[in-house]
Design a protein around this motif. Sequence first.
Motif, PDB file in Angstrom:
ATOM      1  N   LEU A  70       0.786  -1.234   0.000  1.00 12.59           N
ATOM      2  CA  LEU A  70       0.000   0.000   0.000  1.00 12.59           C
ATOM      3  C   LEU A  70       0.822   1.290   0.000  1.00 12.59           C
ATOM      4  CD1 LEU A  70      -2.848   1.214   0.064  1.00 12.59           C
ATOM      5  CD2 LEU A  70      -2.790   1.020   2.557  1.00 12.59           C
ATOM      6  N   PRO A  71       1.940   1.402   0.749  1.00 18.82           N
ATOM      7  CA  PRO A  71       2.665   2.672   0.746  1.00 18.82           C
ATOM      8  C   PRO A  71       3.067   3.187  -0.636  1.00 18.82           C
ATOM      9  CG  PRO A  71       3.438   1.322   2.558  1.00 18.82           C
ATOM     10  CD  PRO A  71       2.497   0.458   1.748  1.00 18.82           C
ATOM     11  N   HIS A  72       3.238   2.282  -1.598  1.00 22.22           N
ATOM     12  CA  HIS A  72       3.605   2.746  -2.937  1.00 22.22           C
ATOM     13  C   HIS A  72       2.503   3.602  -3.561  1.00 22.22           C
ATOM     14  CE1 HIS A  72       6.528  -0.848  -3.057  1.00 22.22           C
ATOM     15  NE2 HIS A  72       7.215   0.264  -2.864  1.00 22.22           N
ATOM     16  N   ALA A  73       1.243   3.387  -3.159  1.00 22.69           N
ATOM     17  CA  ALA A  73       0.141   4.174  -3.710  1.00 22.69           C
ATOM     18  C   ALA A  73       0.211   5.627  -3.276  1.00 22.69           C
ATOM     19  CB  ALA A  73      -1.194   3.572  -3.296  1.00 22.69           C
ATOM     20  N   LEU A  74       0.967   5.901  -2.207  1.00 24.53           N
ATOM     21  CA  LEU A  74       1.147   7.277  -1.750  1.00 24.53           C
ATOM     22  C   LEU A  74       2.291   7.974  -2.480  1.00 24.53           C
ATOM     23  CD1 LEU A  74       0.679   6.425   1.994  1.00 24.53           C
ATOM     24  CD2 LEU A  74      -0.833   7.940   0.692  1.00 24.53           C
ATOM     25  N   ARG A  75       3.045   7.221  -3.258  1.00 25.13           N
ATOM     26  CA  ARG A  75       4.175   7.790  -3.996  1.00 25.13           C
ATOM     27  C   ARG A  75       3.878   7.953  -5.483  1.00 25.13           C
ATOM     28  NH1 ARG A  75       8.393   3.397  -1.399  1.00 25.13           N
ATOM     29  NH2 ARG A  75       7.791   3.742   0.779  1.00 25.13           N
ATOM     30  N   VAL A  76       2.860   7.238  -5.964  1.00 26.87           N
ATOM     31  CA  VAL A  76       2.509   7.301  -7.381  1.00 26.87           C
ATOM     32  C   VAL A  76       1.531   8.446  -7.584  1.00 26.87           C
ATOM     33  CG1 VAL A  76       1.422   6.076  -9.300  1.00 26.87           C
ATOM     34  CG2 VAL A  76       2.890   4.837  -7.698  1.00 26.87           C
ATOM     35  N   ARG A  77       1.876   9.365  -8.489  1.00 29.76           N
ATOM     36  CA  ARG A  77       1.062  10.544  -8.702  1.00 29.76           C
ATOM     37  C   ARG A  77      -0.178  10.228  -9.527  1.00 29.76           C
ATOM     38  NH1 ARG A  77       1.849  13.867  -5.035  1.00 29.76           N
ATOM     39  NH2 ARG A  77       0.875  15.492  -6.315  1.00 29.76           N
ATOM     40  N   ASP A  78      -1.263  10.934  -9.254  1.00 31.99           N
ATOM     41  CA  ASP A  78      -2.494  10.856 -10.034  1.00 31.99           C
ATOM     42  C   ASP A  78      -2.900  12.285 -10.367  1.00 31.99           C
ATOM     43  OD1 ASP A  78      -5.055   9.130 -10.809  1.00 31.99           O
ATOM     44  OD2 ASP A  78      -5.757  10.950  -9.809  1.00 31.99           O
ATOM     45  N   ALA A  79      -3.086  12.560 -11.633  1.00 27.98           N
ATOM     46  CA  ALA A  79      -3.287  13.936 -12.081  1.00 27.98           C
ATOM     47  C   ALA A  79      -4.495  14.599 -11.417  1.00 27.98           C
ATOM     48  CB  ALA A  79      -3.442  13.966 -13.603  1.00 27.98           C
ATOM     49  N   ALA A  80      -5.569  13.844 -11.232  1.00 26.71           N
ATOM     50  CA  ALA A  80      -6.795  14.452 -10.725  1.00 26.71           C
ATOM     51  C   ALA A  80      -6.884  14.488  -9.212  1.00 26.71           C
ATOM     52  CB  ALA A  80      -8.011  13.710 -11.295  1.00 26.71           C
ATOM     53  N   HIS A  81      -6.166  13.607  -8.532  1.00 22.93           N
ATOM     54  CA  HIS A  81      -6.353  13.468  -7.089  1.00 22.93           C
ATOM     55  C   HIS A  81      -5.095  13.666  -6.258  1.00 22.93           C
ATOM     56  CE1 HIS A  81      -9.713  11.225  -8.936  1.00 22.93           C
ATOM     57  NE2 HIS A  81     -10.405  11.680  -7.914  1.00 22.93           N
ATOM     58  N   GLY A  82      -3.958  13.845  -6.869  1.00 21.54           N
ATOM     59  CA  GLY A  82      -2.704  14.024  -6.139  1.00 21.54           C
ATOM     60  C   GLY A  82      -1.888  12.754  -6.124  1.00 21.54           C
ATOM     61  N   THR A  83      -2.418  11.696  -5.493  1.00 19.12           N
ATOM     62  CA  THR A  83      -1.748  10.402  -5.501  1.00 19.12           C
ATOM     63  C   THR A  83      -2.769   9.315  -5.812  1.00 19.12           C
ATOM     64  OG1 THR A  83      -2.109   9.759  -3.186  1.00 19.12           O
ATOM     65  CG2 THR A  83      -0.223  11.214  -3.646  1.00 19.12           C
ATOM     66  N   LEU A  84      -2.259   8.133  -6.124  1.00 20.86           N
ATOM     67  CA  LEU A  84      -3.136   6.997  -6.393  1.00 20.86           C
ATOM     68  C   LEU A  84      -3.979   6.663  -5.166  1.00 20.86           C
ATOM     69  CD1 LEU A  84      -3.750   5.056  -8.704  1.00 20.86           C
ATOM     70  CD2 LEU A  84      -1.921   3.564  -7.855  1.00 20.86           C
ATOM     71  N   ALA A  85      -3.399   6.807  -3.981  1.00 21.64           N
ATOM     72  CA  ALA A  85      -4.156   6.540  -2.757  1.00 21.64           C
ATOM     73  C   ALA A  85      -5.317   7.517  -2.602  1.00 21.64           C
ATOM     74  CB  ALA A  85      -3.235   6.630  -1.546  1.00 21.64           C
ATOM     75  N   HIS A  86      -5.100   8.783  -2.941  1.00 21.47           N
ATOM     76  CA  HIS A  86      -6.181   9.767  -2.848  1.00 21.47           C
ATOM     77  C   HIS A  86      -7.291   9.454  -3.851  1.00 21.47           C
ATOM     78  CE1 HIS A  86      -3.154  11.977  -0.559  1.00 21.47           C
ATOM     79  NE2 HIS A  86      -4.147  12.735  -0.107  1.00 21.47           N
TER      80      HIS A  86
END
Length: 323
Positions: A257-273
């Motif tokens: 799971l911590p990797h989802a906080l490092r991968v960027r998502d254009a609309a939400h900031g990170t994949l986790a968000h």
Amino acid sequence: MRAIQITEFGGPEVLQQVELPDPVPGPGEVLIDVSRAGLNYADTHQAENSYLSSYTVPLVPGGEVVGTTADGRRVVALTPGTGGYAEKAVAPTLTTFDVPEGVDDLTALSLIVQGATAWLLLRKSAHLEAGESVVVHAAAGGVGTIAVQLAKLWGAGRVIATASSDDKRKLALDLGADVAIDSRSTDMTADLIEANGGRRVDIVLDMTGGATTDQSIVALAPFGRLAFYGMASRERPKAIELGNLLSHSTTVAGMWLPHALRVRDAAHGTLAHRAMAELFQLVLEGKVKAIPGGEYGMGEIRQAHEDLRSRRTQGKLLLDPSR
């Protein structure tokens, strides 16, 4: 403040209730008055120092909390790997999420680790396509209960749950699984294929390890995917060998799971968000629900870990730091 602390690594016996100074947030952090902390199987690995991250003692275990900030915001947060089993906790602002009105503590904590894990396994690791069969091991657990719901919601052709008791299998069926089989099977390969109408399966979500993983890989159809996110049996699988993967067009994906906080998502900031935003919306729409698994007080923390390790639990477990 009251907290649970360990000063040496080991089993449930190392968990001690103590009084500690309140934590002080640093730059980019927030202090949270904890109403509930989440209890996860990974916490048992943390107490042993047998997880992916290494720890030093003394430490306060626990990686997720829900509560209130000094400015009155109700939030759910991932702590920096430790600190959750306490009346107050510090969390990075990056891993702190506002809880929408209408979402209770149980649901918020069910989503931040288990829900996000289920979302990532199906969306990113296994890349579920409509009509595919999905096996959810430990289907009555925190991740499993949400994974069953999401797989069905996102168009899985057949959801096959595994669980160790009649009650747990009934829960999985009530949540939408098409069939539920005994996780203690001595021939998981044959049982999975039979449960899928004689066809090999497309996707397996697995946190067991050992023989369960090995037999699940053999049950995969060509281009099947096994998404691996834990090792509850504490036994390493043996079938993950490159020649085997090549000869059967098999994919094995790991997910932490911590990797989802490092991968960027254009609309939400990170994949986790992105995962949390979608999951909160699904809850508010009544399409996904959290399953209560029990609540423990500070004095019951050893029992909580014993229950986790014995696989007696189902749904989401909570720690109430006020008692």
